[in-house]
Design a protein around this motif. Sequence first.
Motif, PDB file in Angstrom:
ATOM      1  N   LYS A  76       4.095   1.902  -4.487  1.00  0.00           N
ATOM      2  CA  LYS A  76       4.259   0.893  -3.274  1.00  0.00           C
ATOM      3  C   LYS A  76       3.587  -0.331  -3.913  1.00  0.00           C
ATOM      4  O   LYS A  76       2.559  -0.339  -4.279  1.00  0.00           O
ATOM      5  N   ASP A 205      -0.522   3.264  -4.281  1.00  0.00           N
ATOM      6  CA  ASP A 205      -0.184   2.093  -3.293  1.00  0.00           C
ATOM      7  C   ASP A 205      -0.977   0.864  -3.663  1.00  0.00           C
ATOM      8  O   ASP A 205      -2.172   0.608  -3.453  1.00  0.00           O
ATOM      9  N   ASN A 208      -2.517  -1.540  -0.870  1.00  0.00           N
ATOM     10  CA  ASN A 208      -3.830  -1.195  -0.298  1.00  0.00           C
ATOM     11  C   ASN A 208      -4.998  -1.929  -0.700  1.00  0.00           C
ATOM     12  O   ASN A 208      -5.364  -1.718  -2.061  1.00  0.00           O
TER      13      ASN A 208
END
Length: 324
Positions: A76, A205, A208
């Motif tokens: 992501k 991710d 983040n």
Amino acid sequence: MKATLSILSCLLLVAIGFGQTIEKFSIDSGGATANAGGIEILYTIGEVNVQELSAGTNQVSEGFINGSMKIKIDPKLFLQGPLLNPISDGLMNDNLRQEGYIPTTSPYADLATCNATVFNVTGNNAIVDWIWIELRAANDNQKLVNGKSGLLQRDGDVVDVDGVSEIIMTAAPTNYFVVVKHRNHLGAMSDSTIALNETTATFVDFTNSGFSTFGNHAQVILSSGDTALWAGDTNAMNRIRFLGADSSISTIKDLVLADPNNGFESISYLSLGYFNTDLDLSRGSKYTGSGNDTNIVRDNVLSHPSNGFGSPTYTIIETVPANN
């Protein structure tokens, strides 16, 4: 299966005939594939780039053949450009898709292709652009094990070429540094290795802020607190430069002035197309005037955390090590 057995038999016969051995220094936990003469060779250990045998144009590197060498990964990430003026908070704009500018062939090395229907999806899962994912060896973050194109959705999810499935890559299930790149943003790499396997897609991710990336300020911190890849690499030089030789903005100017539709050679002309100079992925490149791409480069350079004096000649360098 028959082809694999034949290759194994040939390799064993040649190895016996030449009395070859695999030295301790050449063993590692890497793995990848090689294609030669229509034959795909899979190997899980052995020095990937050390040639052992050759015959004509066919080359085989040392290692052991393993027919099951797939890992699943669920990356992501955000791109800064399409989040600068988002239509919906937390979602990247998908102007390129809406205007029909995303090509069905990836701009990256594997030239992956997708069906044009994947661009019909709207909402959170609408496609923003192509993205590039790399796996780097655990014992050497400059060693490229494999790379693959994927499709980036508005919410940051990266999916395979069908626009839905998780990313599956040919590689041995083990630990890797994970790299994500985009054609006009600076790439980023995980600061440590990540265990990847063939059964469950590992979530990685990059949005983040608590996720550690390699190098200092590898990503820009958004007003939301999330992180995104820096926009501004207009000339594929893995850096962002506002002023100076080969600056990122000179590439924008050159494209705009050379546009055959820009009959008056206006520097404020909006050039439409799938260009690296379109930093906010709005489907247009603009050097000066309202909504220009030049200001994106300028603002990133002047506000970069490492540019303590706010120098316009400061250069933002991509933190991903060059691969070998």
